[in-house]
Design a protein around this motif. Structure first.
Motif, PDB file in Angstrom:
ATOM      1  N   THR A  41      -6.723   1.108  42.461  1.00  0.00           N
ATOM      2  CA  THR A  41      -7.891   0.405  43.015  1.00  0.00           C
ATOM      3  C   THR A  41      -8.425  -0.599  42.000  1.00  0.00           C
ATOM      4  OG1 THR A  41      -8.483   2.340  44.300  1.00  0.00           O
ATOM      5  CG2 THR A  41     -10.233   0.735  43.913  1.00  0.00           C
ATOM      6  N   GLU A  42      -8.544  -0.140  40.775  1.00  0.00           N
ATOM      7  CA  GLU A  42      -9.075  -0.991  39.716  1.00  0.00           C
ATOM      8  C   GLU A  42      -8.063  -2.075  39.333  1.00  0.00           C
ATOM      9  OE1 GLU A  42     -10.639   1.337  36.522  1.00  0.00           O
ATOM     10  OE2 GLU A  42     -10.721  -0.354  35.142  1.00  0.00           O
ATOM     11  N   MET A  43      -6.838  -1.662  39.124  1.00  0.00           N
ATOM     12  CA  MET A  43      -5.819  -2.598  38.639  1.00  0.00           C
ATOM     13  C   MET A  43      -5.528  -3.698  39.659  1.00  0.00           C
ATOM     14  SD  MET A  43      -1.997  -1.723  37.236  1.00  0.00           S
ATOM     15  CE  MET A  43      -1.167  -1.583  38.820  1.00  0.00           C
ATOM     16  N   HIS A  98       0.725  -5.156  44.768  1.00  0.00           N
ATOM     17  CA  HIS A  98       0.660  -5.047  46.231  1.00  0.00           C
ATOM     18  C   HIS A  98       1.445  -3.864  46.787  1.00  0.00           C
ATOM     19  CE1 HIS A  98      -1.630  -8.754  46.797  1.00  0.00           C
ATOM     20  NE2 HIS A  98      -0.887  -9.273  45.841  1.00  0.00           N
ATOM     21  N   ARG A  99       1.526  -2.794  46.022  1.00  0.00           N
ATOM     22  CA  ARG A  99       2.057  -1.554  46.591  1.00  0.00           C
ATOM     23  C   ARG A  99       0.951  -0.503  46.551  1.00  0.00           C
ATOM     24  NH1 ARG A  99       6.450   0.560  43.125  1.00  0.00           N
ATOM     25  NH2 ARG A  99       5.433  -0.809  41.603  1.00  0.00           N
ATOM     26  N   ASP A 100       0.960   0.365  47.504  1.00  0.00           N
ATOM     27  CA  ASP A 100      -0.037   1.446  47.525  1.00  0.00           C
ATOM     28  C   ASP A 100       0.582   2.712  46.914  1.00  0.00           C
ATOM     29  OD1 ASP A 100      -2.324   2.872  47.966  1.00  0.00           O
ATOM     30  OD2 ASP A 100      -2.395   2.551  50.138  1.00  0.00           O
ATOM     31  N   HIS A 145      -5.576  10.842  40.783  1.00  0.00           N
ATOM     32  CA  HIS A 145      -5.926   9.810  39.786  1.00  0.00           C
ATOM     33  C   HIS A 145      -5.310   8.454  40.086  1.00  0.00           C
ATOM     34  CE1 HIS A 145      -7.536  13.088  37.501  1.00  0.00           C
ATOM     35  NE2 HIS A 145      -6.357  13.676  37.426  1.00  0.00           N
ATOM     36  N   LEU A 146      -4.081   8.462  40.605  1.00  0.00           N
ATOM     37  CA  LEU A 146      -3.378   7.189  40.724  1.00  0.00           C
ATOM     38  C   LEU A 146      -4.095   6.223  41.668  1.00  0.00           C
ATOM     39  CD1 LEU A 146      -0.908   5.593  39.719  1.00  0.00           C
ATOM     40  CD2 LEU A 146       0.242   6.259  41.830  1.00  0.00           C
ATOM     41  N   GLY A 147      -4.645   6.740  42.731  1.00  0.00           N
ATOM     42  CA  GLY A 147      -5.340   5.862  43.681  1.00  0.00           C
ATOM     43  C   GLY A 147      -6.470   5.102  43.006  1.00  0.00           C
ATOM     44  N   HIS A 148      -7.214   5.770  42.169  1.00  0.00           N
ATOM     45  CA  HIS A 148      -8.315   5.103  41.470  1.00  0.00           C
ATOM     46  C   HIS A 148      -7.798   4.077  40.483  1.00  0.00           C
ATOM     47  CE1 HIS A 148     -11.441   7.635  43.172  1.00  0.00           C
ATOM     48  NE2 HIS A 148     -10.615   8.637  43.026  1.00  0.00           N
TER      49      HIS A 148
END
Lengths: 94, 332, 249
Positions: C235-237, C72-74, C229-232
Motif C-alpha cells: 500500500t505504501e510502496m 502494479h501487482r497485488d 504485513h505485505l499488504g500494508h
C-alpha cells in the motif's frame, strides 16, 4: 564506562601502487565493525581497494609548538636537493 | 546538506573573551589566517575561534542528520525503482556528510555524544529548512533542486575555510553533493512536463519551498552578529546576502525553463545590477523557526531522540561484547 | 506463467521487499554508521531486484517492465518468501531476519552463477559479492548481540525465535522450481541446506546462542499467500503509481 564507541582513523588506498591516505574517521565498537563502517562510509563511490583502520587514541602526533625545532632546521640543508649543484649544460645523463 | 551559522539574534561576539588571549599568539594566528593558511587540530587557536567552529560545524552536522528525515519520509513511497534507489543513496549521503562533519568537530575536542546530546536537549541549532514538512513527492524534487542548490552555494566557499579538517570534509561533501541537486531538478522537470496533477504538485512544492530556501542563507548582513568575525577568520568566505543573491540569480531561470513560477510578485530583473531584485523575506517566520517553532520541528526532534534512545541497548551491547572479547584475548 | 518468469519474480520480490524494509531504517538506526550500512544493503537488494524483475518482464514478453511489476501487482501476485516481509521490529529482529536470509542468499547466488540461463548467471555473479558482505555484517551483529548484554541477548533470542519459522520455505521446492532444476536453470535449494545449517550453527555458537527448537514451518509466500504485513507494505510502496497511473516519474 564511557558509552561512546571509540573513534578510528580511516586510511584508504585508492588503487594499488598508491599509499593509503587519510580519509576521515568513524566510530566503531570493534575492529571488524570499524572496517565495515569505513567501507560503508568512505568507499561508496569506488574510492578505494584497501583500508587501514587505526584507533584514534593510538596515533602519536608531533606537537605544532615544536614544529620550529623539528622541521625548520631542514630548511637550510639545500645541498640535499639536486638543484643545489651546477653542472654544465653539455654534460648529459646526470 | 547545509547550515548557516545560527546563533541567537541578540548575542554579540564577546570582545571580553578575546581580551584573555595571549596577544603575541593571537597576532600570529590572525596573520596566518589572513594569509589563507590552514589551521590544523593541534595548532594554537583562540578559544572564540574554537567555539565558533564547534558551533558551526556541529550545526552543519546536525542539519545533515535532521535533514535525512524530510526526505527519508518518501523513500518507501518513491514512485519507481530508480527513484527509490537514488533517494535512498541520497539520504544515505546526508548521513555520511553528518558523519564527516561530526568527525571534523571532534578534532576540536568535543565528542559526537556531546554534540548529539546538545541537539536533543535543544541547545544546538540546525538548519531551519528541515522543520518544514514534505507533503508530496514533488517536495523531494524541490528539496534536491532548491535546498541542495542553496546548500551547494553555501558549501563551495567553505572548501577553503580556514580550519583544515572542516575544509577537507567540505571538499568530500561538495564532490558527493553534485548529484543531489541534479536529481532534484530532474524530478521537478519530469513533474512539470507531466500530467496536470503532477504539474500542480511541482508548482505547489516550489511555492512552499522557495522562501524557506532563501532563508537558508541566514539573516541579512546587517543583522548577522558573527558574520564579520567569521569572515575575518575565514570560517565563512562570503556574506549571507551575497550568497542569497547568487542563488536567486541562478535559480529563477531554471524555474522559467520548465514553466514554473517563482512565488514572488516583486521578483524583477534589474538591468543595472545584472541581478534579480526580489521581495522582502519574512524574518519574523525565520526567527520563529530558529526558536523551534517550525511546522514539524517537534516531530523532527522526537524522531531523532527516539532513534537514539531505541538504539541505546544496541550501542551498549556492541561495547559489552568488545570488552568481553578483549578480556578473553588478554587472558589467552 | 512460464517457470522462468515465476522464478525470477521470486528472486526479485525477495530483494524488493527486504530492500524496502531496510530503507526504513535510514535516519532511524542506533548509530549513524549503521544507517549507512543498512542503506548500502538495501541498495544492493533493490538493485538485484530490478535486474530479476526485468528478466521476469522480458521473459514474459507482455510489455511489463520492472517498475510495472514492482508497483502494479497485488499481494496474490507477489512471490517473495514470508521471511523478508516480517516487520523490522527492533534492531535484533532486523538482524535475525538478515542473518537467516543473507546466509541463504549467499549460497543461492553462488550456485546460481552456474545457471544455464545467461541472465540469471550474470545477475548472480554480480550479486554474490554484495551478499557475501551482507552475511558477514549480519553474522557479526548476531555475535555482538548474542554475546553482548543481557538485554541484547534476550532481544536477539526473541528475534531468532520469531524468524525461525520462516526458514524452511527458503529451501522448499515446488513443481515450478523442480522443472527449472532439471533444466539446469534454477538452483536446488535442498542441496544448500546442509551448508546453511553448518554456517548458522557456527555463527550461533560464536554468539553463545542455541538454534530455536524445530517448529511448524510457515509458508505460502511463493504462491502468493502472504502474512498481513505485505499488504500494508505494498500500500505504501505502490501508492503513487497507483494513484496516478500511466504517467512518468
Amino acid at each position: 564506562m564511557n558509552k561512546e564507541w571509540p573513534l578510528w582513523e580511516v586510511f584508504v588506498r585508492a588503487r594499488n601502487g598508491l599509499a593509503h591516505k587519510h580519509a576521515g574517521s568513524v566510530h566503531a565498537a570493534d575492529a571488524r565493525m570499524a572496517i565495515e563502517a569505513a567501507r560503508d562510509t568512505y568507499t561508496r563511490r569506488m574510492e578505494g581497494v584497501s583500508l587501514w583502520l587505526v584507533p584514534s587514541a593510538s596515533i602519536v602526533a608531533s606537537d605544532p609548538g615544536e614544529a620550529g625545532s623539528l622541521f625548520e632546521p631542514a630548511a637550510d640543508k639545500v645541498y640535499r636537493h639536486p638543484t643545489f649543484y651546477s653542472i654544465p649544460e653539455n654534460i648529459k645523463n646526470i | 546538506m547545509y547550515t548557516t551559522e545560527l546563533s541567537d539574534k541578540n548575542k554579540k561576539p564577546s570582545a571580553a573573551a578575546m581580551a584573555n588571549e595571549d596577544p603575541v599568539r593571537l597576532a600570529a594566528f590572525e596573520a596566518r589566517v589572513a594569509a589563507d593558511n590552514f589551521i590544523e587540530p593541534k595548532d594554537w587557536m583562540p578559544e572564540a575561534y574554537r567555539k565558533t567552529l564547534i558551533r558551526q560545524i556541529s550545526q552543519h552536522a546536525h542539519s545533515e542528520i535532521v535533514g535525512m528525515l524530510p526526505e527519508g519520509n518518501w523513500i518507501t513511497r518513491a514512485p519507481s525503482l530508480r527513484r527509490k534507489a537514488v533517494l535512498l543513496a541520497k539520504v544515505q549521503d546526508e548521513g555520511g556528510h553528518g558523519l564527516y562533519l561530526y568527525a571534523a568537530a571532534e578534532t576540536l575536542g568535543t565528542s559526537r555524544d556531546e554534540m548529539i546530546e546538545a541537539l536533543h536537549s535543544g541547545r544546538a541549532k540546525y538548519s531551519t529548512i528541515f522543520n518544514y514538512p514534505t507533503l508530496t513527492w514533488a517536495d523531494i524534487g524541490a528539496i534536491g533542486w532548491l535546498v541542495d542548490g542553496a546548500a551547494i552555494m553555501n558549501q563551495v566557499p567553505l572548501q577553503r575555510t580556514s580550519y583544515g579538517p572542516y575544509a577537507r570534509a567540505m571538499v568530500r561533501i561538495c564532490k558527493e553533493e553534485s548529484f543531489h541537486q541534479r536529481q532534484g531538478y530532474e524530478i521537478t522537470m519530469t513533474l512539470a512536463a507531466g500530467s496536470p496533477e503532477q504539474k500542480r504538485m511541482a508548482q505547489d512544492a516550489l511555492d512552499r519551498w522557495w522562501w524557506p530556501s532563501l532563508m537558508m542563507f541566514g539573516p541579512p548582513d546587517d543583522n548577522s552578529p558573527n558574520s564579520a568575525q567569521s569572515i575575518r577568520w575565514r570560517i565563512k568566505r562570503e556574506t549571507n546576502d551575497q550568497l542569497r543573491q547568487r542563488f536567486v540569480d541562478v535559480t529563477v531561470p531554471q524555474a522559467e525553463a520548465i514553466g514554473l513560477r517563482v512565488p514572488d510578485p516583486a521578483l524583477k530583473w534589474n538591468e543595472a545590477r545584472e541581478s534579480y531584485d526580489f521581495g522582502e523575506i519574512d524574518w519574523e517566520e525565520f526567527y520563529a523557526v530558529v526558536r523551534g517553532e517550525g511546522p514539524v520541528a517537534k516531530e523532527r526532534m522526537n524522531a531523532r531522540v527516539k532513534a537514539w534512545a531505541d538504539g541505546a541497548w544496541v550501542r551498549e551491547a556492541a561495547l559489552a561484547h568488545a570488552a568481553k572479547r578483549n578480556g578473553r584475548l588478554a587472558a589467552e | 506463467m512460464k517457470p522462468l518468469v515465476e522464478y525470477a519474480l521470486r528472486l526479485g520480490d525477495d530483494g524488493l521487499v527486504l530492500g524496502q524494509q531496510l530503507s526504513e531504517w535510514c535516519g532511524h538506526s542506533p548509530m549513524l554508521e549503521i544507517d549507512l550500512a543498512l542503506a548500502n544493503i538495501g541498495l544492493d537488494l533493490i538493485g538485484q531486484s530490478s535486474h530479476f524483475l526485468k528478466l521476469a518482464g522480458d521473459t514474459e514478453g507482455e510489455g511489463r517492465d520492472a517498475d510495472v511489476l514492482a508497483f502494479h501487482r497485488d499481494v496474490l501476485d507477489f512471490r517473495n518468501a514470508l521471511l523478508v516481509e516480517q516487520p523490522n521490529g527492533d534492531f535484533a529482529q532486523t538482524i535475525a531476519r538478515q542473518f537467516l536470509f543473507s546466509n541463504w542468499q549467499e549460497l543461492l547466488m553462488r550456485e546460481l552463477m552456474r545457471s544455464h540461463d545467461a541472465t540469471l548467471s550474470a545477475i548472480a555473479g554480480k550479486a554474490v559479492k554484495e551478499v557475501v558482505y551482507h552475511a558477514r555484517f549480519a553474522n557479526e551483529w548476531m555475535v555482538r548481540l548474542g554475546d553482548g548484554t543481557e538485554e541484547s541477548r534476550n532481544r536477539i533470542i526473541a528475534g531468532l525465535e520469531w524468524m525461525w519459522r520462516f526458514v524452511d520455505e527458503l529451501f522448499a521446492v515446488d513443481a515450478t522450481v523442480e522443472e527449472l532444476i532439471v533444466r539446469g536453470v534454477a538452483v536446488d535449494p535442498r542441496l544448500l541446506r546442509a551448508e546453511w545449517d553448518a554456517r548458522i550453527a557456527q555463527a550461533l555458537a560464536e554468539a553463545t546462542l542455541e538454534a530455536p527448537k524445530p517448529r511448524r514451518a510457515a509458508s505460502g509466500g511463493r504462491s502468493g499467500h502472504h502474512s498481513e504485513h505485505l499488504g500494508h507494505l505494498l500500500t505504501e510502496m505502490q501508492f503513487l503509481p497507483r494513484a496516478y497511473p500511466g504517467v512518468a516519474w
